[in-house]
Design a protein around this motif. Structure first.
Motif, mmCIF file in Angstrom:
data_model
loop_
_atom_site.group_PDB
_atom_site.id
_atom_site.type_symbol
_atom_site.label_atom_id
_atom_site.label_comp_id
_atom_site.label_asym_id
_atom_site.label_seq_id
_atom_site.Cartn_x
_atom_site.Cartn_y
_atom_site.Cartn_z
ATOM 1 N N ASN A 98 0.892 -1.284 -0.036
ATOM 2 C CA ASN A 98 -0.110 -0.106 -0.042
ATOM 3 C C ASN A 98 0.749 1.428 0.012
ATOM 4 O O ASN A 98 0.661 2.355 -0.637
ATOM 5 C CB ASN A 98 -0.998 -0.167 1.223
ATOM 6 N N GLU A 99 1.829 1.201 0.807
ATOM 7 C CA GLU A 99 2.835 2.285 0.950
ATOM 8 C C GLU A 99 3.390 2.697 -0.405
ATOM 9 O O GLU A 99 3.740 3.493 -1.089
ATOM 10 C CB GLU A 99 3.984 2.141 1.869
ATOM 11 N N GLU A 102 0.884 4.237 -2.673
ATOM 12 C CA GLU A 102 0.639 5.566 -2.466
ATOM 13 C C GLU A 102 1.781 6.385 -2.922
ATOM 14 O O GLU A 102 1.282 7.452 -3.443
ATOM 15 C CB GLU A 102 0.525 5.539 -1.098
#
Length: 149
Positions: A98-99, A102
């Protein structure tokens, strides 16, 4: 002799291992051998009648049921702990992914902003310099005035 405290696979016990475990509890094991009770069959014994057919007394049945219950609970607890560890690792992996997504999204948003600003500049410039941004009849390509002529 099998150790029921550290055993994850008591259901996989052979007849001899079950007999050894039963004997370690002080319960006669001959009927377990005669009836070929392995770990899987032992775990399927759920009623007092199942053990009465093996010639056990009420006290012996209660002892076996208590020990089997602890073993089943230990196996369930260990399985739950392994599942929890797996899910925690999966959660950490997804958080890292997810990081990264993003960061990629932020980078793409910046690129979109840059392109929009470029388009706005072109639109604004075409108002002041229409001849440089006029489209010709061939494929809609821009015609630029050559100042050197």
């Amino acid at each position: 002799m099998p150790d029921n405290n550290n055993n994850n696979n008591m259901k996989d016990y052979t007849v001899a291992q079950v007999a050894s475990w039963v004997k370690s509890l002080g319960v006669p094991n001959a009927a377990f051998v005669e009836n070929e009770v392995d770990g899987d069959l032992l775990f399927s014994c759920s009623k007092d009648d199942d053990f009465i057919h093996l010639g056990l007394t009420g006290g012996q049945i209660k002892l076996l049921q208590r020990e089997l219950g602890q073993t089943k609970f230990s196996s369930y607890k260990e399985q739950t702990e392994r599942t929890l560890e797996y899910l925690q690792q999966e959660n950490e992996d997804l958080a890292r992914e997810n990081e990264l997504l993003e960061k990629r999204n932020s980078s793409l948003e910046k690129e979109v902003d840059r392109l929009r600003k470029g388009m706005m500049y072109q639109q604004h410039a075409s108002r002041f310099f229409p001849s440089q941004y006029a489209t010709g009849s061939k494929g809609g390509k821009k015609q630029h005035n050559d100042c050197s002529k």
